[in-house]
Structures are given as C-alpha cells and as structure tokens.
Design a protein around this motif. Structure first.
Motif, short mmCIF file in Angstrom:
data_model
loop_
_atom_site.label_atom_id
_atom_site.label_comp_id
_atom_site.label_asym_id
_atom_site.label_seq_id
_atom_site.Cartn_x
_atom_site.Cartn_y
_atom_site.Cartn_z
N LEU A 260 0.87 -1.05 -0.10
CA LEU A 260 0.00 0.05 0.14
C LEU A 260 0.88 1.24 -0.03
CD1 LEU A 260 -2.88 1.04 0.36
CD2 LEU A 260 -2.42 1.19 2.87
N PRO A 261 0.97 2.00 -1.07
CA PRO A 261 2.03 3.20 -1.01
C PRO A 261 1.83 4.37 -0.33
CG PRO A 261 1.04 2.17 -3.40
CD PRO A 261 0.05 1.94 -2.42
N VAL A 262 1.74 4.04 0.93
CA VAL A 262 1.79 5.19 1.97
C VAL A 262 2.71 6.31 1.73
CG1 VAL A 262 0.65 3.62 3.63
CG2 VAL A 262 3.08 3.96 3.69
N ASP A 263 3.84 5.87 1.22
CA ASP A 263 4.78 6.76 0.59
C ASP A 263 4.44 7.97 -0.26
OD1 ASP A 263 4.87 4.91 -0.90
OD2 ASP A 263 6.94 4.91 -1.40
N LEU A 264 3.68 7.25 -1.27
CA LEU A 264 2.91 8.34 -2.18
C LEU A 264 1.95 9.28 -1.55
CD1 LEU A 264 2.77 5.97 -5.22
CD2 LEU A 264 4.63 7.49 -4.72
N LEU A 265 1.33 8.54 -0.58
CA LEU A 265 0.38 9.48 -0.09
C LEU A 265 0.80 10.74 0.89
CD1 LEU A 265 -2.07 6.57 1.35
CD2 LEU A 265 -2.35 8.12 -0.69
N ARG A 266 2.12 10.59 1.06
CA ARG A 266 2.76 11.94 1.58
C ARG A 266 2.88 12.97 0.58
NH1 ARG A 266 6.79 7.78 3.36
NH2 ARG A 266 6.19 7.19 5.62
N ILE A 267 2.58 12.88 -0.56
CA ILE A 267 2.56 13.84 -1.49
C ILE A 267 1.23 14.53 -1.52
CG2 ILE A 267 3.04 14.47 -4.06
CD1 ILE A 267 4.81 11.73 -4.19
N PRO A 268 1.13 15.62 -1.25
CA PRO A 268 -0.17 16.21 -0.98
C PRO A 268 -0.91 16.27 -2.12
CG PRO A 268 1.44 17.54 0.10
CD PRO A 268 2.13 16.56 -0.62
N ILE A 269 -0.49 16.76 -3.35
CA ILE A 269 -1.23 16.79 -4.69
C ILE A 269 -1.75 15.42 -5.01
CG2 ILE A 269 0.66 16.70 -6.14
CD1 ILE A 269 -0.79 18.79 -7.80
N PHE A 270 -0.79 14.22 -4.58
CA PHE A 270 -1.32 12.89 -4.90
C PHE A 270 -2.52 12.61 -4.19
CE2 PHE A 270 -1.23 8.35 -4.44
CZ PHE A 270 -0.72 8.01 -5.73
N THR A 271 -2.40 12.77 -2.83
CA THR A 271 -3.27 12.47 -1.96
C THR A 271 -4.77 13.25 -2.24
OG1 THR A 271 -2.07 11.67 -0.35
CG2 THR A 271 -4.41 12.16 0.50
N LEU A 272 -4.65 14.47 -2.75
CA LEU A 272 -5.98 15.20 -2.90
C LEU A 272 -6.56 14.73 -4.33
CD1 LEU A 272 -4.59 18.64 -2.07
CD2 LEU A 272 -6.37 17.63 -0.72
N SER A 273 -5.72 14.14 -5.23
CA SER A 273 -6.04 13.74 -6.42
C SER A 273 -7.01 12.58 -6.35
CB SER A 273 -5.21 13.69 -7.37
OG SER A 273 -4.40 14.91 -7.74
N LEU A 274 -6.45 11.58 -5.25
CA LEU A 274 -7.17 10.50 -5.11
C LEU A 274 -8.53 10.67 -4.64
CD1 LEU A 274 -4.45 7.92 -3.56
CD2 LEU A 274 -5.78 7.81 -5.65
N SER A 388 2.76 12.67 -10.57
CA SER A 388 3.27 13.07 -9.26
C SER A 388 3.98 12.09 -8.44
CB SER A 388 2.14 13.78 -8.48
OG SER A 388 1.25 12.73 -8.11
N ALA A 389 3.86 10.90 -8.95
CA ALA A 389 4.52 9.71 -8.24
C ALA A 389 6.01 9.63 -9.15
CB ALA A 389 3.87 8.39 -8.41
N PRO A 390 7.20 9.28 -8.43
CA PRO A 390 8.22 8.71 -9.06
C PRO A 390 7.88 7.86 -10.35
CG PRO A 390 8.67 9.07 -6.74
CD PRO A 390 7.16 8.99 -7.01
N ARG A 391 8.84 7.92 -11.24
CA ARG A 391 8.61 7.04 -12.39
C ARG A 391 8.60 5.56 -11.77
NH1 ARG A 391 8.49 6.99 -17.92
NH2 ARG A 391 8.74 9.20 -18.04
N GLY A 395 3.81 1.78 -10.66
CA GLY A 395 2.97 0.61 -10.64
C GLY A 395 1.76 0.93 -9.38
N GLY A 396 2.47 1.34 -8.23
CA GLY A 396 1.83 1.54 -6.89
C GLY A 396 0.84 2.87 -7.16
#
Length: 466
Positions: A260-274, A388-391, A395-396
C-alpha cells in the motif's frame, strides 16, 4: 521488442501500444458493468434466486479489489508488460469459462478468476501509459485512458441491453475471448518493457494477505449494508477490517517498498487527487444506478429507451476527455478538475430538478452536461496522480488509482440503496442531490490542489522516502 522508454515510444509503436491498452481496459472495465443488466436472465437460466445471483457481480468486484495493489507491486518487480499480458491471458480464458458455465457455482468461480485477470490489467494500466507516452504528451495519453475507463463504465448498461436483444447472456462473456486474445497478440509486438524498477524489491506475501482482508471486508461490509444484511455481521466485518487494517498500515510504514503506497500518500497533490477521484466515481455511480429506476418506473420507459437516454453521458465524456488531456499540458489540473466537477454537479442537480413529465430533450441536455463535466475532470486528475509519483513507483500509483475508482463506485452503489431505503418514493431524487453534493466537495478539493506544486514539479522535487 527492446525500446528506450525514458521519453515514450516512437509513433508507429506508440499507436500499437495504446491500442493494446485500450482493448484490454475496455473489456476489463465493461465486464464489471454489463453483468448487472443480465442478472435476472442469468438467475432464471441457472435456476438461482435473485439474491444468490448477485454473487455473479460481487465475486468479480471483490476479486479485483483484493488483488489490485498486490498485482501493481508485482508489476514493479517483474515488469508492467509481463503482468498486463498475463492478465489478458487469464481474463480471456476465464471469460470463455464464464460463457460455458452451467451452474451458479461454476459461473461465480469463473468470475472470481476473471476478476484476478481484470485486476492484473487495471493494476498496471496507467503505469503502462506513462512509459508509452513522452512526458510532454502524457496528458494526451491520460486523456485517452480516462476516456476509455469512463465510457466503458458508463456504457455498460447500454452495451448489455444491445447484446441481450440479439443473443443469450453467455455472449456477454464469450465476446471477450477474441478481443482479449487480439490485445494479447498486439501486446507481444508493441508493449514496451519497463526498466525503472526498484532495486532489490521483493513481493511481500504477508502484506498481500492483509491487503486482501482489509479491502475485501470493506467491500463486503458496504455491499452487505446495501443489501440489508444482519447489522451484527456487518459490524463484525467492520471491526475485523479495522484491526487488520491497523496492523496492515503499520507494516507498510516500516517497509522500504510498501504494497500500500503510503509513501506516495505523503505527496499532498497525489492524495488530494485520489480523494477527488473517489468523489467523482461515487457521484457517477449514484446517478447511474438510480436513474434507470426513475426512467423506467416513474416515466414508464422500456430498457432500450432507458439505455439510449443514458448514452449522451458517455458520448459527452468521449468528446471532452481527449480535449482536457491536451488542456492539462497548459493549465493546472486543479483548476480544470474544479471546473469540470462544478459542471458535473450542475448537471446532477439539474437532473434532480427534472419536471414530472420531462421531454427527451430535457433529459438529454442534462446528461450531456454531466458527461462533459466528468470528462473535463477525469483526464487532468489521472495525469496528476500518475505524474506526481516517481517513475519507479508508477505501478503503485496505478494500483491506488484503480482502488480509489472501485471504492468510489462501490460506495456510490451502496448509497443508492441507502437513499431508496430512506426516501422510498423519491430515491432517485435523493441520490442525485447527494451525487451533486459529492461533486461539489470534489470540486473544492480539486481547487485546493492549486496551492500545491504541479504534477511535474512534485515528481522532480519531491523525494519519496522508502
């Protein structure tokens, strides 16, 4: 085929690759929507009760939800192309098994396996788009992808009604075999291999099982509530889900490459978009599940007329999604998404305010408004999530995007049941008001993204901690 994928594929191969992606995601998404229309026919043919036949739909959805993130992780380890191709093969073979089923048990079992194939396709779908298109044209690729997903989701009832008008329910599944195999063959030639893998990443079996339990119990509880199951059983499911989910998240926080990519959820724009994605698909499902009841039960229209009146929605999305995919190359996705969801909300509220005996034109322009707003929002939103996620974590990001869509759709369908229970004679009206309110909430969240870095800035400047 070996190709440099740092900045997309050359034109001839790019067209073949996106066609492969389009065929695969179309059948995977469409199959989640068409079975609903055929349930009464399937139940009668297999001598099953209506309640038992619901598992034909639930089994497919559950299989996708519990395996999506696990398969996205496998894509990052073994390659997106390999997982996508395996998914196409499994989906095609199990579609034939569905068509040949002679009992509810065999059909449900085949649907579970078919769901795993669909999950493999969906889990790496967006990640594949990211390596197919050059970074500067990624918005266009996401626009095409969003168009396919949105239209496939919305057109399910119309396609099912068309097929059932000329053939038996078995053909709803059998038609997947030639399409899936065509996509598989095209994929062998055109799909690129991804080289941006996380070094030393291993598949976490324990996390995979905890993920399946957490999301499986969540979907089961939501669906059980919608179907009026014993509240004690639902409460037990929720309690177990919370306990398992707590340990699941704790485990993810300690992993270098979490399932579960909790590391990606630390990116605010990523979480808001979800969050905006979940709001939009919940609102869409509220409308699409409730509107047929109004059109058939209140206005007295038949199934074919209902399908035709719902069709302007996906048609408008079909026009708007590629346009918004190009606009995101020039304008902030938060602004485009906010405007799109505001238009979507206006369309939903206008449907809720339909006169007692509306003309077809009165319904059609409102459907067009909803579809245009949804299309304007979806492409920029998906573009933001994946870019907004690293390349190496595409997948995550792809898995989370698919999970957000499924959770939104499941929640929306459950809320329709709640609205019909609370407002027996005005269930559709209440559902549309709630859908409009969710769209407004999504618009506000989307506009908040304008305070964050753009997707490209986030990808370049944000260091994700593993």
């Amino acid at each position: 085929m070996t190709t440099t994928i740092n900045d997309g594929l050359p034109i001839p191969q790019r067209y073949g690759a996106i066609l492969t992606i389009a065929l695969g995601i179309t059948v995977a998404v469409l199959d989640g929507a068409i079975a609903n229309v055929a349930l009464p026919t399937i139940a009668a043919d297999l001598h099953a009760s209506p309640a038992a036949s619901v598992w034909v739909v639930n089994a497919y959805q559950l299989a996708i939800t519990i395996s999506l993130l696990s398969l996205a992780s496998l894509g990052e380890i073994f390659g997106y192309r390999r997982i996508y191709q395996i998914g196409l093969l499994v989906f095609s073979i199990t579609s034939l098994a569905c068509a040949l089923s002679d009992s509810l048990l065999t059909l449900t079992t085949a649907r579970v396996l078919q769901g795993f194939g669909a999950a493999a396709i969906m889990s790496v779908n967006v990640a594949m788009v990211r390596i197919i298109y050059p970074q500067r044209f990624l918005g266009r690729g996401m626009g095409i992808n969003a168009l396919i997903v949105a239209v496939s989701s919305a057109a399910g009832p119309t396609v099912a009604a068309a097929v059932l008008s000329v053939a038996s329910w078995q053909w709803l599944f059998a038609i997947n075999l030639p399409i899936g195999m065509m996509a598989f063959i095209l994929g062998l030639k055109f799909l690129p291999a991804n080289t941006n893998k996380v070094p030393g990443q291993r598949f976490d079996i324990v996390s995979s099982l905890m993920n399946a339990l957490t999301f499986g119990l969540l979907i089961s509880a939501i669906s059980g509530y919608a179907q009026g199951q014993d509240h004690r059983l639902i409460l037990l499911e929720v309690l177990v889900m919370v306990v398992v989910g707590w340990f699941f998240i704790r485990r993810q926080l300690s992993r270098p490459s979490p399932l579960l990519p909790v590391d990606l959820l630390r990116i605010p724009i990523f979480t808001l978009s979800l969050c905006t994605s979940m709001c939009s698909f919940a609102a869409q499902m509220l409308a699409f599940v409730s509107l047929p009841f109004f059109l058939q039960n209140t206005l007295g229209l038949d199934a074919v007329s209902t399908g035709l009146l719902l069709t302007p929605w996906p048609l408008a999305t079909m026009v708007m999604a590629p346009i918004s995919g190009r606009l995101v190359e020039r304008y902030h996705a938060g602004m485009l998404g906010g405007i799109g969801l505001a238009i979507f909300a206006c369309g939903l509220y206008s449907l809720a305010l339909l006169p007692t005996e509306p003309s077809h034109l009165n319904i059609i322009w409102r459907m067009l408004l909803c579809g245009a707003g949804f299309g304007l929002f979806q492409s920029p939103n998906n573009h933001t999530i994946v870019s907004s996620a690293p390349r190496s974590r595409s997948g995550g990001a792809s898995g989370l995007l698919g999970t957000a869509r499924l959770l939104g759709q499941t929640t929306g369908a459950a809320m329709v049941a709640l609205m019909f229970n609370l407002f027996a004679s005005h269930g559709t009206h209440a559902s549309l008001i709630l859908a409009g309110t969710l769209a407004v909430g999504g618009a506000i969240i989307s506009l908040l993204r304008m305070t964050q870095k753009t997707a490209s800035q986030a990808a370049a400047k944000t260091t994700v901690k593993h």
